[in-house]
Design a protein around this motif. Structure first.
Motif, PDB file in Angstrom:
ATOM      1  N   ASP A   1      -3.575   8.957   3.982  1.00  0.00           N
ATOM      2  CA  ASP A   1      -2.436   8.570   3.150  1.00  0.00           C
ATOM      3  C   ASP A   1      -1.596   7.589   3.962  1.00  0.00           C
ATOM      4  OD1 ASP A   1      -0.375   8.369   1.357  1.00  0.00           O
ATOM      5  OD2 ASP A   1       0.512  10.314   1.837  1.00  0.00           O
ATOM      6  N   VAL A   2      -1.564   6.331   3.542  1.00  0.00           N
ATOM      7  CA  VAL A   2      -0.882   5.286   4.301  1.00  0.00           C
ATOM      8  C   VAL A   2       0.447   4.957   3.636  1.00  0.00           C
ATOM      9  CG1 VAL A   2      -1.049   2.956   5.239  1.00  0.00           C
ATOM     10  CG2 VAL A   2      -3.121   4.338   4.963  1.00  0.00           C
ATOM     11  N   ILE A   3       1.533   5.074   4.396  1.00  0.00           N
ATOM     12  CA  ILE A   3       2.850   4.616   3.949  1.00  0.00           C
ATOM     13  C   ILE A   3       3.155   3.364   4.752  1.00  0.00           C
ATOM     14  CG2 ILE A   3       5.293   5.175   3.731  1.00  0.00           C
ATOM     15  CD1 ILE A   3       4.552   8.092   3.534  1.00  0.00           C
ATOM     16  N   SER A   4       3.119   2.228   4.099  1.00  0.00           N
ATOM     17  CA  SER A   4       3.171   0.932   4.773  1.00  0.00           C
ATOM     18  C   SER A   4       4.332   0.845   5.753  1.00  0.00           C
ATOM     19  CB  SER A   4       3.288  -0.191   3.734  1.00  0.00           C
ATOM     20  OG  SER A   4       2.144  -0.227   2.916  1.00  0.00           O
ATOM     21  N   GLY A   5       3.995   0.447   6.972  1.00  0.00           N
ATOM     22  CA  GLY A   5       4.999   0.226   7.988  1.00  0.00           C
ATOM     23  C   GLY A   5       5.611   1.478   8.565  1.00  0.00           C
ATOM     24  N   GLN A   6       5.196   2.662   8.092  1.00  0.00           N
ATOM     25  CA  GLN A   6       5.814   3.898   8.568  1.00  0.00           C
ATOM     26  C   GLN A   6       4.818   4.827   9.257  1.00  0.00           C
ATOM     27  OE1 GLN A   6       8.743   5.706   5.910  1.00  0.00           O
ATOM     28  NE2 GLN A   6       8.562   3.929   4.563  1.00  0.00           N
TER      29      GLN A   6
ATOM     30  N   VAL B   1      -4.861   5.562  22.283  1.00  0.00           N
ATOM     31  CA  VAL B   1      -5.055   4.897  23.570  1.00  0.00           C
ATOM     32  C   VAL B   1      -6.075   3.772  23.507  1.00  0.00           C
ATOM     33  CG1 VAL B   1      -4.357   6.884  24.958  1.00  0.00           C
ATOM     34  CG2 VAL B   1      -6.751   6.657  24.250  1.00  0.00           C
ATOM     35  N   LEU B   2      -6.815   3.673  22.411  1.00  0.00           N
ATOM     36  CA  LEU B   2      -7.830   2.625  22.321  1.00  0.00           C
ATOM     37  C   LEU B   2      -8.242   2.444  20.870  1.00  0.00           C
ATOM     38  CD1 LEU B   2      -9.794   0.725  23.908  1.00  0.00           C
ATOM     39  CD2 LEU B   2     -11.416   2.624  23.923  1.00  0.00           C
ATOM     40  N   GLU B   3      -8.432   1.186  20.481  1.00  0.00           N
ATOM     41  CA  GLU B   3      -8.968   0.871  19.154  1.00  0.00           C
ATOM     42  C   GLU B   3     -10.238   0.053  19.316  1.00  0.00           C
ATOM     43  OE1 GLU B   3      -4.955  -0.613  17.430  1.00  0.00           O
ATOM     44  OE2 GLU B   3      -6.319  -0.209  15.754  1.00  0.00           O
ATOM     45  N   GLU B   4     -11.238   0.374  18.531  1.00  0.00           N
ATOM     46  CA  GLU B   4     -12.473  -0.395  18.488  1.00  0.00           C
ATOM     47  C   GLU B   4     -12.678  -0.871  17.059  1.00  0.00           C
ATOM     48  OE1 GLU B   4     -14.602   2.421  21.853  1.00  0.00           O
ATOM     49  OE2 GLU B   4     -15.630   2.039  19.965  1.00  0.00           O
ATOM     50  N   GLY B   5     -12.627  -2.175  16.869  1.00  0.00           N
ATOM     51  CA  GLY B   5     -12.790  -2.723  15.530  1.00  0.00           C
ATOM     52  C   GLY B   5     -11.490  -2.871  14.772  1.00  0.00           C
ATOM     53  N   ASP B   6     -10.340  -2.779  15.457  1.00  0.00           N
ATOM     54  CA  ASP B   6      -9.030  -2.968  14.830  1.00  0.00           C
ATOM     55  C   ASP B   6      -8.828  -2.049  13.626  1.00  0.00           C
ATOM     56  OD1 ASP B   6      -6.573  -4.070  14.830  1.00  0.00           O
ATOM     57  OD2 ASP B   6      -7.163  -6.035  14.050  1.00  0.00           O
ATOM     58  N   PRO B   7      -9.072  -0.737  13.766  1.00  0.00           N
ATOM     59  CA  PRO B   7      -9.024   0.156  12.598  1.00  0.00           C
ATOM     60  C   PRO B   7      -7.645   0.283  11.962  1.00  0.00           C
ATOM     61  CG  PRO B   7      -9.212   1.415  14.631  1.00  0.00           C
ATOM     62  CD  PRO B   7      -9.418  -0.008  15.001  1.00  0.00           C
TER      63      PRO B   7
ATOM     64  N   GLU C   1      -4.415  -0.434   7.138  1.00  0.00           N
ATOM     65  CA  GLU C   1      -3.224  -0.952   6.463  1.00  0.00           C
ATOM     66  C   GLU C   1      -3.612  -2.023   5.443  1.00  0.00           C
ATOM     67  OE1 GLU C   1       0.634  -1.005   8.998  1.00  0.00           O
ATOM     68  OE2 GLU C   1      -0.972  -1.659  10.338  1.00  0.00           O
ATOM     69  N   GLY C   2      -4.595  -2.851   5.797  1.00  0.00           N
ATOM     70  CA  GLY C   2      -5.046  -3.880   4.866  1.00  0.00           C
ATOM     71  C   GLY C   2      -5.664  -3.286   3.614  1.00  0.00           C
ATOM     72  N   ARG C   3      -6.408  -2.220   3.767  1.00  0.00           N
ATOM     73  CA  ARG C   3      -6.994  -1.559   2.601  1.00  0.00           C
ATOM     74  C   ARG C   3      -5.905  -0.973   1.706  1.00  0.00           C
ATOM     75  NH1 ARG C   3     -12.228  -0.610   2.317  1.00  0.00           N
ATOM     76  NH2 ARG C   3     -11.907   1.257   1.054  1.00  0.00           N
ATOM     77  N   LYS C   4      -4.835  -0.485   2.317  1.00  0.00           N
ATOM     78  CA  LYS C   4      -3.720   0.032   1.526  1.00  0.00           C
ATOM     79  C   LYS C   4      -3.100  -1.076   0.692  1.00  0.00           C
ATOM     80  CE  LYS C   4      -0.239   2.618   0.200  1.00  0.00           C
ATOM     81  NZ  LYS C   4      -0.401   3.706  -0.800  1.00  0.00           N
ATOM     82  N   ARG C   5      -2.896  -2.253   1.309  1.00  0.00           N
ATOM     83  CA  ARG C   5      -2.315  -3.371   0.563  1.00  0.00           C
ATOM     84  C   ARG C   5      -3.232  -3.818  -0.567  1.00  0.00           C
ATOM     85  NH1 ARG C   5      -0.959  -4.881   5.879  1.00  0.00           N
ATOM     86  NH2 ARG C   5      -2.720  -6.337   5.987  1.00  0.00           N
TER      87      ARG C   5
ATOM     88  N   ASP D   1       6.770  -8.076  10.405  1.00  0.00           N
ATOM     89  CA  ASP D   1       5.457  -8.386   9.848  1.00  0.00           C
ATOM     90  C   ASP D   1       5.550  -8.304   8.335  1.00  0.00           C
ATOM     91  OD1 ASP D   1       2.880  -8.700   9.116  1.00  0.00           O
ATOM     92  OD2 ASP D   1       2.052  -7.245  10.534  1.00  0.00           O
ATOM     93  N   PRO D   2       5.722  -9.434   7.647  1.00  0.00           N
ATOM     94  CA  PRO D   2       5.893  -9.395   6.197  1.00  0.00           C
ATOM     95  C   PRO D   2       4.678  -8.857   5.482  1.00  0.00           C
ATOM     96  CG  PRO D   2       5.519 -11.646   6.963  1.00  0.00           C
ATOM     97  CD  PRO D   2       5.686 -10.794   8.180  1.00  0.00           C
ATOM     98  N   GLU D   3       3.494  -8.910   6.124  1.00  0.00           N
ATOM     99  CA  GLU D   3       2.296  -8.412   5.455  1.00  0.00           C
ATOM    100  C   GLU D   3       2.287  -6.892   5.386  1.00  0.00           C
ATOM    101  OE1 GLU D   3      -0.823 -11.949   6.631  1.00  0.00           O
ATOM    102  OE2 GLU D   3      -1.136  -9.905   7.301  1.00  0.00           O
ATOM    103  N   ILE D   4       3.017  -6.264   6.334  1.00  0.00           N
ATOM    104  CA  ILE D   4       3.026  -4.806   6.339  1.00  0.00           C
ATOM    105  C   ILE D   4       4.104  -4.275   5.419  1.00  0.00           C
ATOM    106  CG2 ILE D   4       3.425  -2.777   7.790  1.00  0.00           C
ATOM    107  CD1 ILE D   4       2.146  -4.234  10.075  1.00  0.00           C
TER     108      ILE D   4
END
Length: 719
Positions: free
Chosen positions: A373-378, A452-458, A463-467, A506-509
């Motif tokens: 459940d993504v709440i943009s920017g929060q 501590v680490l992201e692989e593939g910019d998850p 967040e992009g999928r939420k938008r 970040d206006p996209e978020i």
């Protein structure tokens, strides 16, 4: 075979711009070819593949892919390559000659990015997708296509991203024989070091007539065992001299079943801890190994015909994990698969019962396929489904849900307070990754770790999928002790340093919201998101406790655990020393003196729709059996008699009459609350406990760990 490639980049904004591409391409196709040309000068192609058994299925899958069906989703469902199917068939970057010759020629003959082809190798038929190219000029479009025509785009990264495209149905059983159904299952999903890992192979006759199968003693030779991200295609051996054993076939009646159980160590020849071990059974592998071992096949009628028939028998995947116990001070990491891989370190100094609960839930696959459940920017939040028991850990102090959790920064991992199914307020049912430390959704929470680490910019992709109004979920979650981390992953975590994070809009978020991108590591003490110091934060091991500091409260120290082995399976028990110290001390005393070894469960009670309980530990094998003394009752409102609890047996009208007998609750036994002593709970191996029956024997009970104190107990009423 594992191919690792680490790429570390630094962007202007630092923070989560750290990229570690630990690209784990697991495939049985890779071999070491000749040639040593530079990767920079050599053409490389990023490929995906789906391995199937015959050309007909390969052609159907390729047609479905060309029609727009998600390639990664089809790979996860249909591919027979266990190592790559969970990655959506991803083979990562491939150079010419790096694969099987037929595969390499076919893959590098695809004219366009986004194109598909099929080919046959010794492993079966492959559907290949050409995703991307580097190190050479990109393929040109066909002559009859205008130069400015965009290339065919590969499918979206996530299933369901283009609902307008209707998938072409593909029969998932088209590459298998239907007359016999094969299954592989394990006695449990989680194991500790030293456990005997038992597995069962079951075959079902799905026809109306009698069928013949090979000797069940040979069945385990058809297993493909893979330690994902570790060992590939672990050799399976036969426990004995096959040349001196007489094998014979068996007949299965119409609709009948045959199943046999085995010990995994007998067929692997070793035991190794790992977060996930994947196993399938294949008939073609069985016959290959029979040939390698030079098994006398005279008992097989028409071997060539049998081999042709059995090559299409295969099971669905089964998996398990074997990991060490969680101890205070040990570093543990969670790897969440969702639009990439997100690595979270669980703070070694966080609330110990919750830390153990989280790691156990992940090992039990309770975080797999959980929606985000993504709440943009929060924040990014997820919650676990309550399956009828108290899903979580009661808080060790009052919880104020209106109070903000101070000091949060982007990337922190927080346990959120919820009402547990036993009515208490606690943690373990809902969690969140912080995007904005001031978000009120984290009020009353408990910080327990950090990304501590992201692989593939998850995070960015989620967040992009939420938008884009697309759903996300955790497809797989794994628990990793520091000692088992892949070498390159550990190095990326330990050596990854970034510039201090800066606030940016970040206006996209979320327009109007100010967010901060943190580094890949925990902030140093005293550095907040709102006032970063001009230093480069690094992930560091927790600072040692200073001598002048007060010791942690007893409630935060790991609780004792014991391991019970029975003839119906084994399970791990956590003992509630904080609420029942005398009972636990007495139980440990009996365990360490071998009192319970060899004793039976003599009584099983079920009432109506309740599964009731099973009772054991009697000195004479009856409910009247008692030692020459009893101990005091220690009921606690914090420890209700829920399913899988251990409860001291006693005379129902005489308080303080408990001795050595105990009950294992196979259902919620609320009528015992407030009167009987609940002194433990099965935290691993619950399925084995449910299989216990009247007459089941306790082989042995051993103490796995206990606190640093003398476990002396007080007798209540010596006779």
């Amino acid at each position: 075979m594992i191919r690792n490639c680490v790429e570390v980049t630094r962007s202007r904004n630092a923070g989560w711009s750290f990229r570690s591409g630990v690209l784990l391409a697991l495939t049985s196709l890779v071999f070491f070819g000749s040639g040593s040309s530079s990767l920079e000068a050599q053409e490389q192609r990023k490929l995906r593949h789906i391995l199937v058994a015959n050309e007909n299925v390969a052609n159907k899958l390729m047609a479905a892919a060309k029609a727009g069906t998600d390639f990664k989703a089809m790979a996860r469902r249909y591919s027979l390559d266990v190592g790559t199917k969970i990655l959506g068939g991803d083979l990562d970057w491939v150079s010419p000659g790096q694969m099987e010759p037929e595969f390499s020629r076919a893959a590098f003959d695809i004219p366009e990015v986004g194109g598909f082809t099929t080919c046959k190798t010794r492993y079966g038929w492959h559907v290949i997708q050409f995703v991307e190219i580097r190190g050479a000029e990109k393929p040109k479009p066909p002559v009859d296509q205008p130069k400015d025509t965009p290339p065919v785009k590969p499918e979206a990264d996530e299933a369901g991203s283009d609902a307008a495209k209707k998938p072409i149905p593909v029969d998932p059983m088209a590459d298998r024989n239907d007359d016999l159904g094969w299954e592989v299952s394990f006695s449990d999903r989680t194991y500790s070091p030293g456990d005997d890992i038992q597995f069962t192979i079951r075959v079902t006759n799905r026809t109306d007539g009698e069928l013949q199968v090979l000797d069940p003693k040979l069945w385990p030779l058809g297993m493909v065992v893979r330690y994902q991200f570790g060992r590939m295609n672990v050799p399976v051996v036969y426990p004995g001299d096959v040349t001196k054993i007489e094998f014979r076939n068996e007949m299965i009646p119409a609709g009948g079943k045959i199943q046999r159980s085995y010990s995994l160590k007998d067929y692997l020849g070793f035991e190794e801890m790992w977060p996930i071990v994947r196993v399938i059974w294949r008939g073609d592998i069985l016959f290959n190994r029979l040939e390698e071992l030079k098994v006398n096949g005279s008992f097989i009628d028409d071997p060539e015909k049998a081999r042709s028939r059995w090559r299409f028998y295969r099971s669905e995947e089964a998996n398990f994990n074997q990991l060490p116990m969680v101890k205070t001070g040990d570093r543990w990491f969670l790897c969440l698969f969702s639009s990439g891989r997100t690595w979270i370190e669980i703070d070694p100094q966080s609330y110990s019962p919750l830390r153990e609960w989280i790691i156990n839930d992940v090992r039990e696959a309770k975080w797999d396929r959980v929606a985000l459940d993504v709440i943009s920017g929060q924040g990014i939040f997820f919650g676990l489904v309550d399956r009828g028991s108290a899903t979580g850990v009661p808080s060790d102090k009052p919880v104020d849900r209106s109070k903000p959790l101070e000091g949060l920064t982007r990337g922190d991992f927080v346990a959120l307070p919820t009402k547990l199914s036993d009515g208490t307020i606690g943690y373990g049912k809902r969690f969140g990754i912080v995007l904005d430390g001031s978000a009120r959704q984290f009020n009353g929470g408990m910080k327990i770790g950090r990304v501590v680490l992201e692989e593939g910019d998850p995070i960015k992709r989620i967040e992009g999928r939420k938008r884009a109004q697309q759903d996300s979920q955790i497809t797989l979650a794994l628990a990793w002790p520091e000692s088992l981390l892949p070498e390159r992953t550990a190095k990326s975590i330990e050596e990854g340093t970034v510039a201090p994070a800066k606030k940016k809009v970040d206006p996209e978020i979320d327009q109007g919201q100010t967010g901060e991108k943190p580094g890949v590591s925990l902030n140093p003490p005293g550095v907040s998101a709102k006032n970063p110091k001009p230093v480069e934060p690094t992930l560091q091991k927790p600072a040692p406790v200073q001598k002048e500091q007060k010791p942690a409260p007893v409630a935060l120290k790991p609780l004792p655990t014991v391991f019970m082995e029975t003839d119906n399976g084994s399970f791990l028990i956590r003992l509630y020393e904080d609420e029942a110290p005398n009972t636990v001390a007495h139980f440990i005393h009996l365990v360490e003196n071998g009192f319970y070894d060899g004793k039976n469960f003599h009584r099983k009670v079920q009432t109506g729709s309740s599964k009731g309980f099973i009772q054991g530990g009697s000195p004479d094998g009856t409910s009247a059996g008692v030692l020459d003394y009893t101990i005091r009752d220690e009921p606690s409102a914090k420890r209700p008699a829920k399913i899988y609890s251990l409860v001291m047996a006693r005379h129902h009208t005489r308080p303080n009459s408990a001795s050595s007998q105990f009950l294992i609750a196979l259902d919620n036994l609320s009528y015992l609350n407030g009167t009987y002593t609940v002194f433990g709970e099965i935290i691993s191996g619950q399925k084995s406990a449910m299989r216990l029956s009247e007459g089941s024997k306790i082989k042995r009970i051993t103490v796995r760990n206990k606190r640093d104190r003398d476990y002396t107990f007080e007798k209540y009423a010596p006779k």
